[in-house]
Design a protein around this motif. Structure first.
Motif, PDB file in Angstrom:
ATOM      1  N   MET A  67       0.827  -1.209   0.000  1.00 14.04           N
ATOM      2  CA  MET A  67       0.000   0.000   0.000  1.00 14.04           C
ATOM      3  C   MET A  67       0.860   1.257   0.000  1.00 14.04           C
ATOM      4  SD  MET A  67      -2.955  -1.265  -0.196  1.00 14.04           S
ATOM      5  CE  MET A  67      -3.965   0.188   0.038  1.00 14.04           C
ATOM      6  N   ILE A  68       1.969   1.230   0.735  1.00 13.01           N
ATOM      7  CA  ILE A  68       2.851   2.403   0.770  1.00 13.01           C
ATOM      8  C   ILE A  68       3.387   2.721  -0.626  1.00 13.01           C
ATOM      9  CG2 ILE A  68       5.097   3.228   1.601  1.00 13.01           C
ATOM     10  CD1 ILE A  68       4.544   1.776   4.216  1.00 13.01           C
ATOM     11  N   ILE A  69       3.657   1.675  -1.407  1.00 12.92           N
ATOM     12  CA  ILE A  69       4.181   1.884  -2.758  1.00 12.92           C
ATOM     13  C   ILE A  69       3.062   2.178  -3.750  1.00 12.92           C
ATOM     14  CG2 ILE A  69       5.427   0.790  -4.659  1.00 12.92           C
ATOM     15  CD1 ILE A  69       6.939  -0.854  -2.560  1.00 12.92           C
ATOM     16  N   ALA A  70       1.971   1.417  -3.692  1.00 12.07           N
ATOM     17  CA  ALA A  70       0.957   1.463  -4.742  1.00 12.07           C
ATOM     18  C   ALA A  70       0.058   2.689  -4.665  1.00 12.07           C
ATOM     19  CB  ALA A  70       0.101   0.190  -4.694  1.00 12.07           C
ATOM     20  N   VAL A  71      -0.310   3.118  -3.463  1.00 13.66           N
ATOM     21  CA  VAL A  71      -1.286   4.209  -3.352  1.00 13.66           C
ATOM     22  C   VAL A  71      -0.756   5.514  -3.956  1.00 13.66           C
ATOM     23  CG1 VAL A  71      -2.535   5.684  -1.723  1.00 13.66           C
ATOM     24  CG2 VAL A  71      -2.533   3.202  -1.425  1.00 13.66           C
ATOM     25  N   PRO A  72       0.444   5.988  -3.587  1.00 14.64           N
ATOM     26  CA  PRO A  72       0.922   7.237  -4.223  1.00 14.64           C
ATOM     27  C   PRO A  72       1.085   7.116  -5.739  1.00 14.64           C
ATOM     28  CG  PRO A  72       2.225   6.704  -2.270  1.00 14.64           C
ATOM     29  CD  PRO A  72       1.391   5.510  -2.574  1.00 14.64           C
ATOM     30  N   VAL A  73       1.616   5.980  -6.189  1.00 23.17           N
ATOM     31  CA  VAL A  73       1.793   5.799  -7.633  1.00 23.17           C
ATOM     32  C   VAL A  73       0.444   5.773  -8.347  1.00 23.17           C
ATOM     33  CG1 VAL A  73       2.679   4.247  -9.411  1.00 23.17           C
ATOM     34  CG2 VAL A  73       3.982   4.596  -7.308  1.00 23.17           C
ATOM     35  N   THR A 126      -5.702   2.363  -9.388  1.00 19.52           N
ATOM     36  CA  THR A 126      -5.627   3.402 -10.422  1.00 19.52           C
ATOM     37  C   THR A 126      -6.935   3.522 -11.189  1.00 19.52           C
ATOM     38  OG1 THR A 126      -3.245   3.054 -10.691  1.00 19.52           O
ATOM     39  CG2 THR A 126      -4.410   4.142 -12.486  1.00 19.52           C
ATOM     40  N   ALA A 127      -7.495   2.389 -11.615  1.00 20.31           N
ATOM     41  CA  ALA A 127      -8.720   2.422 -12.415  1.00 20.31           C
ATOM     42  C   ALA A 127      -9.877   3.034 -11.628  1.00 20.31           C
ATOM     43  CB  ALA A 127      -9.077   1.012 -12.877  1.00 20.31           C
ATOM     44  N   ILE A 128     -10.024   2.624 -10.369  1.00 22.48           N
ATOM     45  CA  ILE A 128     -11.126   3.158  -9.561  1.00 22.48           C
ATOM     46  C   ILE A 128     -10.905   4.631  -9.272  1.00 22.48           C
ATOM     47  CG2 ILE A 128     -12.263   3.005  -7.315  1.00 22.48           C
ATOM     48  CD1 ILE A 128     -11.710   0.012  -7.372  1.00 22.48           C
ATOM     49  N   THR A 129      -9.674   5.005  -8.913  1.00 20.10           N
ATOM     50  CA  THR A 129      -9.393   6.408  -8.602  1.00 20.10           C
ATOM     51  C   THR A 129      -9.607   7.288  -9.820  1.00 20.10           C
ATOM     52  OG1 THR A 129      -7.745   5.669  -6.984  1.00 20.10           O
ATOM     53  CG2 THR A 129      -7.666   7.967  -7.645  1.00 20.10           C
ATOM     54  N   GLY A 183     -15.171   7.553  -2.781  1.00 23.40           N
ATOM     55  CA  GLY A 183     -14.782   6.593  -3.803  1.00 23.40           C
ATOM     56  C   GLY A 183     -13.311   6.249  -3.748  1.00 23.40           C
ATOM     57  N   VAL A 184     -12.474   7.227  -3.413  1.00 22.47           N
ATOM     58  CA  VAL A 184     -11.042   6.974  -3.307  1.00 22.47           C
ATOM     59  C   VAL A 184     -10.761   6.000  -2.175  1.00 22.47           C
ATOM     60  CG1 VAL A 184      -8.840   8.034  -2.707  1.00 22.47           C
ATOM     61  CG2 VAL A 184     -10.341   9.153  -4.349  1.00 22.47           C
ATOM     62  N   VAL A 185     -11.408   6.205  -1.027  1.00 22.91           N
ATOM     63  CA  VAL A 185     -11.220   5.285   0.100  1.00 22.91           C
ATOM     64  C   VAL A 185     -11.673   3.882  -0.289  1.00 22.91           C
ATOM     65  CG1 VAL A 185     -11.984   4.731   2.434  1.00 22.91           C
ATOM     66  CG2 VAL A 185     -11.382   7.078   1.851  1.00 22.91           C
ATOM     67  N   GLY A 186     -12.778   3.779  -1.008  1.00 21.05           N
ATOM     68  CA  GLY A 186     -13.238   2.469  -1.461  1.00 21.05           C
ATOM     69  C   GLY A 186     -12.234   1.784  -2.368  1.00 21.05           C
ATOM     70  N   GLY A 187     -11.639   2.528  -3.285  1.00 21.43           N
ATOM     71  CA  GLY A 187     -10.637   1.948  -4.169  1.00 21.43           C
ATOM     72  C   GLY A 187      -9.404   1.484  -3.429  1.00 21.43           C
ATOM     73  N   VAL A 188      -8.959   2.267  -2.460  1.00 19.71           N
ATOM     74  CA  VAL A 188      -7.792   1.890  -1.672  1.00 19.71           C
ATOM     75  C   VAL A 188      -8.079   0.623  -0.866  1.00 19.71           C
ATOM     76  CG1 VAL A 188      -6.309   2.582   0.253  1.00 19.71           C
ATOM     77  CG2 VAL A 188      -6.858   4.223  -1.562  1.00 19.71           C
ATOM     78  N   LEU A 239     -10.233  -1.687  -1.592  1.00 20.02           N
ATOM     79  CA  LEU A 239     -10.296  -2.816  -2.522  1.00 20.02           C
ATOM     80  C   LEU A 239      -8.891  -3.342  -2.811  1.00 20.02           C
ATOM     81  CD1 LEU A 239     -11.841  -4.648  -4.483  1.00 20.02           C
ATOM     82  CD2 LEU A 239     -11.605  -2.869  -6.214  1.00 20.02           C
ATOM     83  N   GLY A 240      -7.944  -2.429  -3.027  1.00 22.70           N
ATOM     84  CA  GLY A 240      -6.563  -2.853  -3.243  1.00 22.70           C
ATOM     85  C   GLY A 240      -5.985  -3.551  -2.036  1.00 22.70           C
ATOM     86  N   LEU A 241      -6.297  -3.050  -0.842  1.00 21.43           N
ATOM     87  CA  LEU A 241      -5.798  -3.684   0.376  1.00 21.43           C
ATOM     88  C   LEU A 241      -6.372  -5.080   0.548  1.00 21.43           C
ATOM     89  CD1 LEU A 241      -4.219  -3.636   3.000  1.00 21.43           C
ATOM     90  CD2 LEU A 241      -6.133  -2.396   4.059  1.00 21.43           C
ATOM     91  N   GLY A 242      -7.653  -5.229   0.245  1.00 18.88           N
ATOM     92  CA  GLY A 242      -8.255  -6.557   0.328  1.00 18.88           C
ATOM     93  C   GLY A 242      -7.613  -7.539  -0.631  1.00 18.88           C
ATOM     94  N   ARG A 243      -7.278  -7.061  -1.827  1.00 16.19           N
ATOM     95  CA  ARG A 243      -6.586  -7.931  -2.799  1.00 16.19           C
ATOM     96  C   ARG A 243      -5.199  -8.306  -2.281  1.00 16.19           C
ATOM     97  NH1 ARG A 243      -6.042  -8.804  -8.471  1.00 16.19           N
ATOM     98  NH2 ARG A 243      -4.624 -10.584  -8.610  1.00 16.19           N
ATOM     99  N   ALA A 244      -4.503  -7.359  -1.677  1.00 13.99           N
ATOM    100  CA  ALA A 244      -3.156  -7.629  -1.178  1.00 13.99           C
ATOM    101  C   ALA A 244      -3.175  -8.633  -0.031  1.00 13.99           C
ATOM    102  CB  ALA A 244      -2.495  -6.323  -0.732  1.00 13.99           C
ATOM    103  N   LEU A 245      -4.157  -8.525   0.853  1.00 15.50           N
ATOM    104  CA  LEU A 245      -4.222  -9.423   2.011  1.00 15.50           C
ATOM    105  C   LEU A 245      -4.427 -10.875   1.599  1.00 15.50           C
ATOM    106  CD1 LEU A 245      -6.419  -7.299   4.441  1.00 15.50           C
ATOM    107  CD2 LEU A 245      -4.036  -7.924   4.798  1.00 15.50           C
ATOM    108  N   GLY A 246      -5.197 -11.098   0.540  1.00 10.06           N
ATOM    109  CA  GLY A 246      -5.547 -12.467   0.192  1.00 10.06           C
ATOM    110  C   GLY A 246      -4.764 -13.069  -0.951  1.00 10.06           C
ATOM    111  N   GLU A 247      -3.813 -12.351  -1.536  1.00  7.64           N
ATOM    112  CA  GLU A 247      -3.067 -12.873  -2.678  1.00  7.64           C
ATOM    113  C   GLU A 247      -2.232 -14.092  -2.267  1.00  7.64           C
ATOM    114  OE1 GLU A 247      -1.867 -13.924  -6.062  1.00  7.64           O
ATOM    115  OE2 GLU A 247      -3.330 -12.306  -5.834  1.00  7.64           O
ATOM    116  N   THR A 248      -2.199 -15.085  -3.155  1.00  8.32           N
ATOM    117  CA  THR A 248      -1.568 -16.366  -2.792  1.00  8.32           C
ATOM    118  C   THR A 248      -0.356 -16.686  -3.654  1.00  8.32           C
ATOM    119  OG1 THR A 248      -3.715 -17.221  -2.069  1.00  8.32           O
ATOM    120  CG2 THR A 248      -1.969 -18.828  -2.450  1.00  8.32           C
ATOM    121  N   MET A 249      -0.594 -17.041  -4.932  1.00 15.56           N
ATOM    122  CA  MET A 249       0.468 -17.642  -5.728  1.00 15.56           C
ATOM    123  C   MET A 249       1.614 -16.676  -5.998  1.00 15.56           C
ATOM    124  SD  MET A 249      -0.427 -20.641  -5.832  1.00 15.56           S
ATOM    125  CE  MET A 249       1.045 -21.118  -6.724  1.00 15.56           C
TER     126      MET A 249
END
Length: 316
Positions: free
Chosen positions: A85-91, A185-188, A225-230, A232-242
């Protein structure tokens, strides 16, 4: 009159059927969610009975002795997600601002499509790329630089110390950041585009700079909407596996250094689920799954609460 009454009855019947159908779909989702919680809890009971609530606070993981603690995977999940999140959100915000305010019209659509295509790449591709390409590059360039600079600072130097492996918590965080970047990025970008042009034009007419327009007009208007997008990204990061399993190092222990190998909940489950585990190990993995479920639920709940607060402030 009789024909009109028949039409009205058919319409009421159709509305009732439609309402019942949609309500049953919503109830089905709740049933499935409840079933997942119950199955995870029942499966985790043997581990929780054997180790108690301290299972989630114990960093020890020794399968030969059948001693299992979930703190190391939980720690790795949280730390890799924070790094991402520290890297992805500002970018992501920078890309969204560029696309909505600064990008030439002829490039706006191709660049937007290219970013959205990144979201469609399978996670295992990110994992293989991180293992074969990104990891060696980081090991030879970025990680030695971080160790030689940030690793010498008092207070935070321990985070960038030790042996450089190329595979570890920091590498996993970078891969996660690249994966969640197109989602945020897409949501923001879409949220920024909902801001009425009149508001931005008025700010520019008063002499505001692009930065001032984005900070004082666009973000306040679209913050929900920005908070929702962030989130969503955090939820994806928490559950990523492979993708994480390839680059995190698969060391089920807590290391102070971010450069050292580690693990996450999903990577631990993926690596050990098919390794002919014992019943207690199976239960420990289900307990980790329950912990990930609870963490994700808490994160999404906090995000929903924050969105409700923002909406109330906007309405007030």
């Amino acid at each position: 009159m009789r024909i009109g009454a028949q039409v009205a009855r058919r319409q009421r019947l159709a509305d009732a059927v439609f309402r019942a159908a949609t309500q049953s779909f919503a109830v089905l989702v709740l049933i499935l969610l409840g079933g997942a919680i119950v199955s995870l809890t029942v499966g985790a009971l043997p581990a929780l009975q054997a180790f108690g609530p301290g299972f989630f606070l114990d960093p020890t993981w020794q399968p030969p002795k059948e001693i299992f603690g979930g703190l190391a995977p939980i720690y790795g999940t949280l730390v890799t997600s924070v790094i991402a999140m520290i890297i992805a959100v500002p970018v992501s915000f920078g890309i969204a601002i560029f696309l909505t305010e600064l990008c030439p019209p002829m490039l706006r659509r191709p660049v937007g499509i290219a970013i959205e295509l990144l979201a469609g790449i399978p996670s295992i591709i990110y994992g293989i790329w991180g293992f074969l390409v990104l990891g060696p590059v980081l090991q030879q360039t970025i990680l030695p630089f971080l160790k030689a600079t940030l690793g010498q600072l008092p207070g935070i130097g321990f985070l960038f110390s030790g042996v450089i492996y190329g595979q570890g918590i920091f590498t996993a965080g970078i891969v996660l950041a690249i994966m969640i970047l197109p989602f945020i990025t897409a949501i923001t970008r879409d949220v920024f585009e909902t801001v009425p042009p009149l508001l931005k034009e008025s700010a520019y007419g008063l002499g505001a700079t692009t930065w001032e327009v984005m900070w004082k007009v666009v973000l306040p208007y679209s913050r929900a909407g920005v908070v929702g997008g962030v989130m969503l990204g955090l939820g994806r990061a928490l559950g990523e596996t492979m993708a994480v399993a390839f680059v995190v190092g698969s060391a089920i222990k807590i290391n102070a250094s971010l450069l050292a190998p580690g693990t996450t909940i999903s990577a631990t489950i993926a690596n050990l689920a098919n390794s002919n585990p014992s019943e207690l190990l199976n239960s420990a993995l289900l307990a980790l799954g329950l912990a990930l479920f609870v963490i994700t639920f808490i994160v999404l709940s906090l995000a929903k609460i924050q969105l409700m607060r923002l909406q109330r402030k906007a309405g007030g």
